[in-house]
Enzyme design. Structure first.
Site, PDB file in Angstrom:
ATOM      1  N   HIS A  71      13.267  21.877  55.251  1.00  0.00           N
ATOM      2  CA  HIS A  71      14.713  21.759  55.462  1.00  0.00           C
ATOM      3  C   HIS A  71      15.318  23.102  55.862  1.00  0.00           C
ATOM      4  CE1 HIS A  71      14.831  17.647  54.208  1.00  0.00           C
ATOM      5  NE2 HIS A  71      14.402  17.904  52.988  1.00  0.00           N
ATOM      6  N   HIS A  93       7.756  20.569  51.635  1.00  0.00           N
ATOM      7  CA  HIS A  93       8.758  19.633  52.143  1.00  0.00           C
ATOM      8  C   HIS A  93      10.151  20.258  52.089  1.00  0.00           C
ATOM      9  CE1 HIS A  93      10.881  15.687  52.521  1.00  0.00           C
ATOM     10  NE2 HIS A  93      11.753  16.300  51.733  1.00  0.00           N
ATOM     11  N   GLU A  94      10.487  20.868  50.960  1.00  0.00           N
ATOM     12  CA  GLU A  94      11.817  21.468  50.808  1.00  0.00           C
ATOM     13  C   GLU A  94      12.003  22.664  51.728  1.00  0.00           C
ATOM     14  OE1 GLU A  94      14.138  19.994  49.231  1.00  0.00           O
ATOM     15  OE2 GLU A  94      12.772  18.468  48.471  1.00  0.00           O
ATOM     16  N   GLU A 125      14.402  13.869  56.532  1.00  0.00           N
ATOM     17  CA  GLU A 125      13.397  13.808  55.476  1.00  0.00           C
ATOM     18  C   GLU A 125      12.022  13.454  56.039  1.00  0.00           C
ATOM     19  OE1 GLU A 125      13.864  14.796  52.495  1.00  0.00           O
ATOM     20  OE2 GLU A 125      16.036  15.045  52.616  1.00  0.00           O
TER      21      GLU A 125
END
Length: 416
Positions: free
Chosen positions: A281, A277-278, A357
């Site tokens: 970004h 997930h990170e 997100e």
């Protein structure tokens, strides 16, 4: 002056009373009936005590936010109408004729007073986090972080104010444009140095001890074309039980960071989902988009600040006790307008952040192909942070940079 003080205090008290009623009585925090019994239902992954604590802690935390933000505005306004800002300026002018010296003295007085007045909110927030076992930080460590935060903010603010006042003295009409032009490289510089200079002032960063896990994370980073040679862990367990991880920085200063609480409390599949997930970004260049949007918003914001400051000085110069916009005593007015505008635009910023997100969640699912781990991750995040699964609308509007836990788990359930 008496009217300004009286009406401002009354407005603050009425707002505080409304927010207290709204958070503790006006909303329930219950999830819609169609989610009962699903993996998004907190009753399926929290016991009765955890459910009660999450409601109590979340409401108290939200109330502190909604009380502290307008309290900052009230303090800045009172500093103006009570003539305190003007006296700070006169005191600085009596000490030295150097403009830089005057700015340093004035900002020391201003920042010290505002920090002291805001201290009760910070202390209550710290004590609430301790009582609900979110914070594990000792009082000494908390005070150390507070002092470090004060001096870091003082140094940055002093630099900004000194340059800003110099620009205003040079051009009262176009100072905002020149200030914006200078803010662009300054913003990029802060973004670049934060991972390697600012963050280590608060915590110790070390290479990840679990080399097998590090290799798996680096393998994911390679698939995502992230130039990383190490994964760092940070000793947050001395301060909190909350979980977090992030990819930060730009260019060669990019860092993949895991809180040790995340390492200690989550299983490996959950950790890998969080890291995917990170990494999303970074892949989607959300950091760059964030910097770019800040640059655009600061352009509009500085223009509005200049117009509003001039309008307010034209109408209420005497009441605000500001001789001119070139005066240091005008700094609280600039801060006040800037803070109000920032608060006003936060719902739009939060909405964009929630979209980012959601995209990161989708990327992580595609990379890990493990929906169950993702659902368990969000359930654990809710439990450890005692956050509401379905927060009130105003809270989501002004505070939530991420989709709610209910929305995130519901999305994952739909992907099964």
């Amino acid at each position: 002056m008496r009217k300004a003080v009286s009406w401002s205090i009354l407005a603050y008290l009425c707002f505080g009373a409304f927010m207290y009623w709204y958070l503790f009585y006006g909303t329930s925090g219950a999830i819609p009936a169609e989610f009962k019994g699903t993996s998004a239902d907190p009753a399926t992954f929290m016991n009765s005590r955890e459910l009660l604590l999450s409601q109590e802690y979340s409401r108290t935390k939200y109330l502190l936010f909604f009380l502290s933000t307008p309290f900052e505005w009230l303090v800045l306004l009172l500093l103006l109408v009570l003539g305190i800002s003007r006296r700070f300026e006169a005191s600085a002018e009596a000490v030295t004729k150097l403009k830089v010296g005057q700015a340093a003295i004035y900002m020391f007085y201003l920042s010290l007073l505002t920090t002291v007045l805001a201290l009760p909110f910070k202390w209550i927030g710290y004590q609430v986090s301790k009582s609900y076992n979110i914070s594990t930080q000792t009082t000494g460590s908390w005070i150390k972080d507070l002092v470090t935060d004060y001096w870091v903010n003082f140094a940055i603010t002093l630099l900004v104010v000194t340059v800003l006042m110099w620009l205003i003295r040079k051009s009262q009409k176009r100072w905002w444009l020149y200030a914006w032009a200078l803010s662009v490289p300054f913003t990029l510089f802060l973004t670049f140095i934060q991972p390697v200079i600012i963050d280590p002032l608060y915590n110790d960063f070390t290479p990840l001890k679990n080399k097998q896990l590090e290799q798996k994370i680096l393998s994911m980073a390679e698939r995502a074309n992230i130039p990383a040679e190490h994964v760092y862990e940070v000793d947050m367990s001395a301060k909190t039980n909350a979980l977090n991880a992030y990819v930060t920085g730009i260019g060669a200063n990019s860092r993949i960071v895991l809180w040790d609480t995340t390492l200690n409390q989550l299983k490996e599949p959950e950790i890998l989902f969080i890291m995917a997930h990170e990494m999303a970004h970074y892949v989607y260049k959300h950091i760059y988009w964030g910097v770019a949007s800040y640059i655009v918003l600061s352009f509009v914001g500085l223009y509005l600040i200049s117009r509003l400051v001039n309008a307010m000085l034209t109408r209420w110069r005497g009441a605000l006790q500001i001789p001119s916009i070139q005066s240091l005593s005008a700094v609280p007015l600039i801060f006040l307008i800037s803070s109000v505008l920032s608060f006003a635009v936060s719902p739009a910023e939060n909405y964009v952040s929630r979209m980012e997100e959601r995209a990161a969640d989708q990327y992580a699912i595609a990379m890990t192909k493990n929906n169950d781990a993702a659902v368990e991750t969000f359930q654990d995040l809710s439990k450890t942070s005692l956050s509401q699964v379905n927060p009130p609308a105003l809270v989501k509007l002004f505070l939530y940079t991420h989709p709610t836990i209910l929305e995130r788990i519901d999305y994952l359930d739909g992907k099964k």
